[in-house]
Write a protein that holds these residues in place. Structure first.
Motif, PDB file in Angstrom:
ATOM      1  N   UNK A  68       0.821  -1.203   0.000  1.00  0.00           N
ATOM      2  CA  UNK A  68       0.000   0.000   0.000  1.00  0.00           C
ATOM      3  C   UNK A  68       0.860   1.260   0.000  1.00  0.00           C
ATOM      4  N   UNK A  69       1.918   1.274   0.804  1.00  0.00           N
ATOM      5  CA  UNK A  69       2.753   2.464   0.915  1.00  0.00           C
ATOM      6  C   UNK A  69       3.628   2.696  -0.311  1.00  0.00           C
ATOM      7  N   UNK A  70       3.609   1.787  -1.260  1.00  0.00           N
ATOM      8  CA  UNK A  70       4.301   2.019  -2.523  1.00  0.00           C
ATOM      9  C   UNK A  70       3.495   2.940  -3.434  1.00  0.00           C
ATOM     10  N   UNK A  71       2.210   3.127  -3.124  1.00  0.00           N
ATOM     11  CA  UNK A  71       1.403   4.066  -3.892  1.00  0.00           C
ATOM     12  C   UNK A  71       1.858   5.493  -3.589  1.00  0.00           C
ATOM     13  N   UNK A  72       1.746   6.413  -4.558  1.00  0.00           N
ATOM     14  CA  UNK A  72       2.177   7.801  -4.325  1.00  0.00           C
ATOM     15  C   UNK A  72       1.423   8.431  -3.155  1.00  0.00           C
ATOM     16  N   UNK A  73       2.151   9.026  -2.237  1.00  0.00           N
ATOM     17  CA  UNK A  73       1.531   9.679  -1.088  1.00  0.00           C
ATOM     18  C   UNK A  73       2.550  10.598  -0.418  1.00  0.00           C
ATOM     19  N   UNK A  74       2.051  11.488   0.433  1.00  0.00           N
ATOM     20  CA  UNK A  74       2.894  12.305   1.290  1.00  0.00           C
ATOM     21  C   UNK A  74       2.599  11.938   2.737  1.00  0.00           C
ATOM     22  N   UNK A  75       3.590  12.113   3.602  1.00  0.00           N
ATOM     23  CA  UNK A  75       3.443  11.743   5.000  1.00  0.00           C
ATOM     24  C   UNK A  75       3.563  12.979   5.886  1.00  0.00           C
ATOM     25  N   UNK A  76       2.694  13.059   6.869  1.00  0.00           N
ATOM     26  CA  UNK A  76       2.740  14.164   7.839  1.00  0.00           C
ATOM     27  C   UNK A  76       2.795  13.581   9.245  1.00  0.00           C
ATOM     28  N   UNK A  77       3.928  13.782   9.913  1.00  0.00           N
ATOM     29  CA  UNK A  77       4.076  13.338  11.297  1.00  0.00           C
ATOM     30  C   UNK A  77       3.392  14.321  12.247  1.00  0.00           C
ATOM     31  N   UNK A  78       3.278  15.575  11.805  1.00  0.00           N
ATOM     32  CA  UNK A  78       2.620  16.611  12.604  1.00  0.00           C
ATOM     33  C   UNK A  78       1.703  17.431  11.706  1.00  0.00           C
ATOM     34  N   UNK A  79       0.663  18.003  12.305  1.00  0.00           N
ATOM     35  CA  UNK A  79      -0.200  18.961  11.630  1.00  0.00           C
ATOM     36  C   UNK A  79       0.018  20.324  12.264  1.00  0.00           C
ATOM     37  N   UNK A  80       0.029  21.368  11.439  1.00  0.00           N
ATOM     38  CA  UNK A  80       0.355  22.706  11.919  1.00  0.00           C
ATOM     39  C   UNK A  80      -0.752  23.697  11.579  1.00  0.00           C
ATOM     40  N   UNK A  81      -0.777  24.782  12.317  1.00  0.00           N
ATOM     41  CA  UNK A  81      -1.666  25.914  12.029  1.00  0.00           C
ATOM     42  C   UNK A  81      -0.958  27.190  12.439  1.00  0.00           C
ATOM     43  N   UNK A  82      -1.372  28.299  11.848  1.00  0.00           N
ATOM     44  CA  UNK A  82      -0.849  29.597  12.240  1.00  0.00           C
ATOM     45  C   UNK A  82      -1.739  30.178  13.318  1.00  0.00           C
ATOM     46  N   UNK A  83      -1.167  30.495  14.462  1.00  0.00           N
ATOM     47  CA  UNK A  83      -1.905  31.080  15.577  1.00  0.00           C
ATOM     48  C   UNK A  83      -1.196  32.356  16.003  1.00  0.00           C
ATOM     49  N   UNK A  84      -1.890  33.473  15.855  1.00  0.00           N
ATOM     50  CA  UNK A  84      -1.318  34.781  16.198  1.00  0.00           C
ATOM     51  C   UNK A  84       0.007  35.024  15.478  1.00  0.00           C
ATOM     52  N   UNK A  85       0.058  34.633  14.210  1.00  0.00           N
ATOM     53  CA  UNK A  85       1.231  34.874  13.400  1.00  0.00           C
ATOM     54  C   UNK A  85       2.363  33.895  13.592  1.00  0.00           C
ATOM     55  N   UNK A  86       2.166  32.907  14.450  1.00  0.00           N
ATOM     56  CA  UNK A  86       3.211  31.925  14.716  1.00  0.00           C
ATOM     57  C   UNK A  86       2.752  30.529  14.290  1.00  0.00           C
ATOM     58  N   UNK A  87       3.686  29.734  13.750  1.00  0.00           N
ATOM     59  CA  UNK A  87       3.375  28.356  13.407  1.00  0.00           C
ATOM     60  C   UNK A  87       3.320  27.522  14.679  1.00  0.00           C
TER      61      UNK A  87
END
Length: 402
Positions: A68-87
């Protein structure tokens, strides 16, 4: 190897993540399964493309993970957001007790095609594309099949001892069944678009929350998938203001050059997601059960709708496979599926409601910004691991027992 297929049969309506996973698992357990899908293929943009760690763990349990992981994909160990101008990190999967400590971003058509190919290996599995449901067969005094218009445009009836509604938030099955829906309300809709991605763009695994209105960026390798939050029902107003105004708003909150949004040259490139949060009070009637978005429409926050749909499918297969195969299915089995999945559904929706901003999208006053719940996560070292667990695994992870 499949078991005996002389028991009861199942017709699954909807070849999305829930429907195909359930169809595959039931066929694998020896049940005769027909999965029907109204579209002729899986090639549709802007569907939930997140494969969560819990789903990747299931792929391992099935022996498919490496392939399954041989299929094209991107991996995200963390999710981010901008809060008050900071990541800020809002979800961290690095400590999960799973083999894959990341979310995989993969076009949903690749995921569905993979499942369909695996399911077709079983002679008791039948996938029928381009088939539309026109009603439920109640000739026996209970649901005993579905009336359809087949790919040739001809009416037909598919008899089944159990009908599964897995046909999404606009489910025709739940509508035909007359199941009561509890609307939890939604204050926003989302516009989905694509712009090109270049090598010198900032690296962002998942998301960016702008200071005025929410903007989600998903790295698709060659392009960015952009989700832009607007006021509920505000798409007509956005269109009336014109594409230049939309491009200006996007450029104001995106960490990309403003000229990138000149690529959005026509409204046909802008796709509206009508956000809904609801759930069925009862997921079943005799002969019929709803799962996934057909049973509970989720907010797009965290992409958890796909995860819950797959967890529903696994739980349904674990509970229903033996009764279906042995011809002993009862209403109590259908109730057991809802009982198993009711708590994780309600708990997840409760968290999503907590994460919802109380301000109006477009409010650019100084008081506007992410909701307090999200700000608390962004300012903590421990909370991102908790949200990583809730997003990555859910409240009640399911495991293969069939």
């Amino acid at each position: 190897m499949t078991g005996s297929t002389t028991g009861q049969s199942c017709c699954v309506v909807g070849a999305g993540p829930a429907g195909l996973m359930l169809g595959f698992l039931l066929a694998r357990a020896g049940v005769r399964v027909t999965v029907i899908e109204k579209h002729g293929d899986f090639l549709r943009d802007f569907r939930g493309d997140t494969i969560h760690p819990s789903t990747l763990e299931v792929m391992h349990e099935l022996g498919f993970l490496d392939e399954f992981l041989k299929l094209p994909h991107q991996q995200a160990v963390k999710l981010h957001a901008e809060i008050n101008g900071q990541q800020a990190t809002i979800a961290d999967f690095s400590r999960l007790p799973t083999r894959c400590k990341f979310i995989a971003f993969m076009p949903q058509w690749d995921f569905l095609s993979f499942l369909a190919d695996k399911a077709r290996a079983f002679p008791n599995f039948d996938l029928r594309m381009g088939v539309k449901v026109s009603g439920l067969d109640r000739s026996s005094g209970r649901v005993s099949g579905v009336h359809i218009v087949n790919a040739s445009g001809n009416p037909e009836t598919i008899a089944a001892d159990l009908v599964i509604g897995a046909d999404g938030r606009n489910s025709s099955v739940r509508r035909e069944a007359g199941l009561e829906v509890e609307d939890l309300g939604a204050s926003v809709d989302v516009l989905w678009m694509q712009v090109s991605r270049r090598e010198d763009d900032p690296a962002k695994g998942m998301s960016h929350g702008g200071p005025n209105q929410g903007l989600i960026l998903i790295d698709r390798g060659e392009f960015w998938q952009c989700g832009y939050v607007i006021r509920k029902g505000g798409f007509a107003e956005t269109q009336a203001a014109g594409l230049p105004a939309l491009r200006t708003k996007l450029a104001a909150v995106a960490p990309l050059p403003a000229d990138r949004f000149e690529e959005i040259a026509d409204w046909s490139q802008v796709h509206l997601l009508n956000v809904r949060m609801d759930r069925l009070k009862t997921w079943w009637i005799p002969g019929l059960l709803c799962i996934g978005d057909a049973a509970h429409a989720m907010s797009p926050v965290g992409g958890v709708g796909v995860n819950l749909a797959i967890q529903d499918a696994i739980a349904a297969a674990n509970i229903l496979a033996v009764p279906l195969r042995t011809g002993a299915l009862t209403d109590a089995d259908l109730h057991a599926v809802q009982k198993r999945r009711d708590f994780p559904t309600k708990a997840t929706q409760k968290v999503q409601l907590m994460m919802r901003s109380r301000r109006k999208p477009g409010d650019e006053s100084k008081s506007s910004g992410p909701p307090a719940f999200l700000r608390a996560i962004g300012h903590s070292r421990l909370l991102p691991h908790l949200t990583g667990r809730l997003i990555g695994l859910g409240f009640r992870p399911e495991h293969i027992k069939t």
